[in-house]
Design an enzyme around this catalytic site. Structure first.
Site, PDB file in Angstrom:
ATOM      1  NE  ARG A  73      -2.935   0.310   3.346  1.00 23.87           N
ATOM      2  CZ  ARG A  73      -2.192   0.524   4.443  1.00 23.87           C
ATOM      3  NH1 ARG A  73      -1.440   1.597   4.550  1.00 23.87           N
ATOM      4  NH2 ARG A  73      -2.205  -0.357   5.431  1.00 23.87           N
ATOM      5  CE1 TYR A 119     -17.121  11.106 -15.933  1.00 24.85           C
ATOM      6  CE2 TYR A 119     -16.530  11.245 -13.613  1.00 24.85           C
ATOM      7  CZ  TYR A 119     -16.895  10.499 -14.714  1.00 24.85           C
ATOM      8  OH  TYR A 119     -17.040   9.144 -14.595  1.00 24.85           O
ATOM      9  CG  ASP A 173     -10.517  15.806 -15.045  1.00 21.95           C
ATOM     10  OD1 ASP A 173      -9.820  15.186 -15.883  1.00 21.95           O
ATOM     11  OD2 ASP A 173     -11.553  15.335 -14.539  1.00 21.95           O
ATOM     12  CE  LYS A 196     -13.117   7.465 -18.039  1.00 25.34           C
ATOM     13  NZ  LYS A 196     -13.487   8.740 -17.426  1.00 25.34           N
TER      14      LYS A 196
HETATM   15  C1  LIG Z   1     -13.961   9.180 -16.111  1.00 32.65           C
HETATM   16  C2  LIG Z   1     -13.643  10.544 -15.655  1.00 32.65           C
HETATM   17  C3  LIG Z   1     -13.372  10.821 -14.300  1.00 32.65           C
HETATM   18  C4  LIG Z   1     -13.458   9.752 -13.222  1.00 32.65           C
HETATM   19  O1  LIG Z   1     -12.483   8.785 -13.377  1.00 32.65           O
HETATM   20  P1  LIG Z   1     -12.687   7.237 -12.935  1.00 32.65           P
HETATM   21  O2  LIG Z   1     -11.409   6.610 -13.366  1.00 32.65           O
HETATM   22  O3  LIG Z   1     -13.891   6.742 -13.667  1.00 32.65           O
HETATM   23  O4  LIG Z   1     -12.888   7.243 -11.462  1.00 32.65           O
HETATM   24  C5  LIG Z   1     -13.042  12.119 -13.947  1.00 32.65           C
HETATM   25  N1  LIG Z   1     -12.987  13.100 -14.871  1.00 32.65           N
HETATM   26  C6  LIG Z   1     -13.256  12.876 -16.175  1.00 32.65           C
HETATM   27  C7  LIG Z   1     -13.183  14.006 -17.148  1.00 32.65           C
HETATM   28  C8  LIG Z   1     -13.591  11.595 -16.614  1.00 32.65           C
HETATM   29  O5  LIG Z   1     -13.866  11.390 -17.909  1.00 32.65           O
END
Ligand SMILES: *Cc1c(COP(=O)(O)O)cnc(C)c1O
Length: 380
Positions: free
Chosen positions: A46, A98, A171, A196
């Site tokens: 961890r 988001y 982000d 992603k």
């Molecule tokens: C998918 C997404 C998130 C969240 O991420 P997870 O890996 O699903 O927890 C946050 N911001 C954006 C822009 C996203 O597309």
């Protein structure tokens, strides 16, 4: 080192015991100590794991940051950032955030006394007006989902700099570090849903943070260990492998995205295409300035603006799979009004152009002729 070279080499070294070129998956929870406290820097997974450390160093390099940290999901990474705030602190964010980020802000952290203000961030003056002495963080998302609005990162950083102790977090999930490097524009922290484009193969859920501030990084690493939302070694290996082709994948995502945006714009049954590469897009100039290219995400609406019509198109698509998520090699399509943005009142979403027929595409890296043909036969 340029980004394609970093994607392949940054943070990774041949395995010292065998010379293996690929970072081994250190699938271990613990490490043997010679005597209490006498170890090689690894005690418990961890806290420390060599596969995770290699990925963290690689991600930091990709974002031109000093420190990288990975968490078990994008939301796990956001959770850690919010835990560095205290009751009474205020956060300013975009009003088309988001959905999961909006949820963790308002349902998890607001009850703990952190205040969130949502403003249209394509107007930096709106951010300036929302600032108070309690503002600690500005949370930026660009391009936004699913309307593809562009926020001027440098302009937001300039607003933040007029106040003491206000940080800017971006982000960077939609753009990926290939298209946009917020640290170079003055941001204090970059967050990713690694799930992603970074992972890129729709096989891992993971989040990441990249930053320069030593004290903040130490606090975030403390939270990573103390709260426990760490990414496992197997997943870290998959992402290290995925990132090796990030630049090549992104190039093709952008080429295909551009071709499909232009193709759809010419289609007689399509009303409007939202893609920042168009001269007519309100954020085009800023996108041109802060992004290398326009990415593989776009949305479009139909002249027959009914949900049933969007559903008909979505269920007729053969290569675009109807699914949540984005950024994988395979093309995906979604219906935000009934899927990701279903909780937003219809009146509110119509105001921002998120109509009943709006379809969001995550354009994959298949042959674009096949993708265009698929859209044509589905739209009819
Ligand atoms: C998918 C997404 C998130 C969240 O991420 P997870 O890996 O699903 O927890 C946050 N911001 C954006 C822009 C996203 O597309």
């Amino acid at each position: 080192m340029k980004i394609g070279t970093k994607a392949i080499h940054a943070g990774v070294k041949p395995d010292p015991t065998t010379g293996a070129i690929m970072t081994p998956i250190y699938q271990t929870s613990t490490y043997v100590q010679a005597a209490p406290g006498e170890h090689q820097g690894f005690e418990y997974s961890r806290t420390q794991n060599p596969t995770r450390f290699a990925l963290q160093d690689n991600l930091a390099a990709l974002e031109n940051a000093k420190h990288g940290l990975v968490y078990s999901s994008g939301l796990g990474a956001i959770d850690a950032v919010m835990k560095t705030l205290r009751p009474g602190d205020e956060v300013i964010s975009t009003d088309d955030l988001y959905g999961g980020t909006y949820r963790i802000f308002t349902k998890i952290f607001e009850p703990y006394g952190i205040k969130f203000r949502f403003v249209p961030m394509d107007d930096p003056q709106a951010v300036s007006r929302a600032m108070t002495d309690a503002t600690k963080l500005i949370w930026v998302e660009t391009p936004t989902n699913p309307m593809m609005n562009i926020v001027d990162i440098r302009a937001i950083v300039d607003v933040a700099r007029q106040w003491n102790g206000v940080r800017v977090a971006v982000d960077n999930t939609f753009a990926s570090p290939y298209l946009q490097q917020p640290m170079d524009l003055g941001a204090d922290l970059v967050m990713h849903s690694v799930t992603k484009y970074l992972g890129g193969h729709s096989d891992v859920v993971m989040g990441a943070l990249a930053l320069n501030d030593d004290a903040w990084a130490e606090e975030l690493a403390f939270i990573q260990n103390a709260s426990g939302a760490v990414a496992g070694p197997q997943d870290c290996f998959l992402v290290l492998r995925g990132i090796k082709t990030l630049h090549v994948r992104m190039q093709r995502h952008c080429e295909n995205g551009a071709a499909i945006a232009q193709h759809l714009a010419r289609h007689p049954k399509v009303e409007k295409v939202y893609w920042p590469g168009f001269e007519s897009h309100p954020g085009h100039r800023i996108a041109e300035k802060q992004m290398k290219d326009y990415g593989g995400m776009l949305s479009f609406t139909l002249k027959d603006d009914r949900q049933e019509e969007a559903f008909r198109v979505l269920s007729s698509l053969k290569y675009f799979s109807l699914a949540e998520s984005l950024g994988g090699v395979e093309s995906l399509a979604g219906h935000p009004a009934s899927m990701t943005h279903a909780s937003i009142p219809r009146e509110h979403r119509l105001q921002v152009g998120l109509t009943d027929s709006l379809i969001r595409l995550s354009v994959g890296i298949e042959d674009v002729e096949d993708l265009c043909a698929d859209l044509d036969q589905a739209i009819g």
